[in-house]
Design a protein around this motif. Structure first.
Motif, PDB file in Angstrom:
ATOM      1  N   THR A   3       0.838  -1.189   0.000  1.00  0.00           N
ATOM      2  CA  THR A   3       0.000   0.000   0.000  1.00  0.00           C
ATOM      3  C   THR A   3       0.880   1.249   0.000  1.00  0.00           C
ATOM      4  OG1 THR A   3      -1.698  -1.161   1.234  1.00  0.00           O
ATOM      5  CG2 THR A   3      -1.771   1.225   1.319  1.00  0.00           C
ATOM      6  N   THR A   5       0.878   5.373   0.753  1.00  0.00           N
ATOM      7  CA  THR A   5       0.129   6.426   1.422  1.00  0.00           C
ATOM      8  C   THR A   5       0.763   7.778   1.135  1.00  0.00           C
ATOM      9  OG1 THR A   5       1.428   6.153   3.441  1.00  0.00           O
ATOM     10  CG2 THR A   5      -0.648   4.924   3.308  1.00  0.00           C
ATOM     11  N   ASN A   9      -2.553   8.841   4.386  1.00  0.00           N
ATOM     12  CA  ASN A   9      -3.798   8.428   3.742  1.00  0.00           C
ATOM     13  C   ASN A   9      -3.500   7.555   2.531  1.00  0.00           C
ATOM     14  OD1 ASN A   9      -5.549  10.057   5.450  1.00  0.00           O
ATOM     15  ND2 ASN A   9      -4.656  11.807   4.388  1.00  0.00           N
ATOM     16  N   GLU A  10      -4.159   6.408   2.465  1.00  0.00           N
ATOM     17  CA  GLU A  10      -3.951   5.499   1.343  1.00  0.00           C
ATOM     18  C   GLU A  10      -4.372   6.163   0.039  1.00  0.00           C
ATOM     19  OE1 GLU A  10      -5.332   1.034   0.004  1.00  0.00           O
ATOM     20  OE2 GLU A  10      -5.230   1.503   2.140  1.00  0.00           O
ATOM     21  N   ASN A 147       6.730   3.487   0.332  1.00  0.00           N
ATOM     22  CA  ASN A 147       5.400   3.243   0.901  1.00  0.00           C
ATOM     23  C   ASN A 147       4.682   4.513   1.334  1.00  0.00           C
ATOM     24  OD1 ASN A 147       5.662   0.495   0.491  1.00  0.00           O
ATOM     25  ND2 ASN A 147       6.429   0.108   2.538  1.00  0.00           N
ATOM     26  N   GLU A 148       5.404   5.444   1.941  1.00  0.00           N
ATOM     27  CA  GLU A 148       4.833   6.741   2.333  1.00  0.00           C
ATOM     28  C   GLU A 148       5.481   7.782   1.428  1.00  0.00           C
ATOM     29  OE1 GLU A 148       3.310  10.075   3.315  1.00  0.00           O
ATOM     30  OE2 GLU A 148       2.425   8.307   4.291  1.00  0.00           O
TER      31      GLU A 148
END
Length: 166
Positions: A3, A5, A9-10, A147-148
């Motif tokens: 995921t 983000t 927030n995704e 990821n972020e």
């Protein structure tokens, strides 16, 4: 793929993720002079492709500066920074910051790169922070989807992959 983000927030990424061993997808982006640039334009070179949401923000600024420094030490490696910033803004930022070893490219027109590499953030029309290293035979040899989006990538892993492919 994990995921991704943006500020916790995704977000939804458009396109297909790229993985090590894949043939590098072609794309069409714009250079600072508005000319079209494709992956094929750098054929025969190793490409370190640094993807940032907006070059004029803190982490993106640091990322572009870090790869600009590394580019001076890499032979037969083209360092490309791709964002959706307008070519004029990229050119101004590079000039103001003495960036000379990285080619900044804009994907603002049609998200060709973003969709080809699975990094176009649907909700924001930005590109997710990521790094791709493509060898001189157009094979993907290193991939990092951060990821972020607001975090730094693993600079050393990308630089080492580019060095190993020289």
């Amino acid at each position: 793929m994990a995921t991704v983000t943006f500020k916790g927030n995704e977000v939804t990424l458009a396109g297909s993720p790229v993985k090590v061993g894949d043939a590098a997808p072609n794309f069409t982006v714009l250079a600072n002079d508005l000319s079209e640039v494709t992956l094929n334009d750098t054929k025969g070179s190793v490409r370190l492709i640094s993807v940032v949401p907006s070059i004029d923000t803190g982490v993106c600024d640091a990322q572009t500066r870090r790869f600009n420094e590394a580019a001076a030490q890499l032979d037969n490696v083209k360092v490309l920074t791709v964002s959706v910033d307008l070519p004029f803004a990229q050119k101004r930022w590079c000039g103001a910051n003495g960036i000379e070893n990285v080619q900044t490219l804009s994907d603002h027109r049609d998200l060709s790169f973003g969709e080809a590499y699975g990094v176009a953030i649907k909700e924001l029309r930005l590109l997710a922070r990521s790094i791709f290293v493509v060898d001189s035979n157009d094979k993907v040899i290193h991939v990092e989807y951060v990821n972020e989006v607001t975090d730094h990538p693993n600079y050393e892993a990308a630089i080492e992959a580019a060095k190993a492919a020289q």
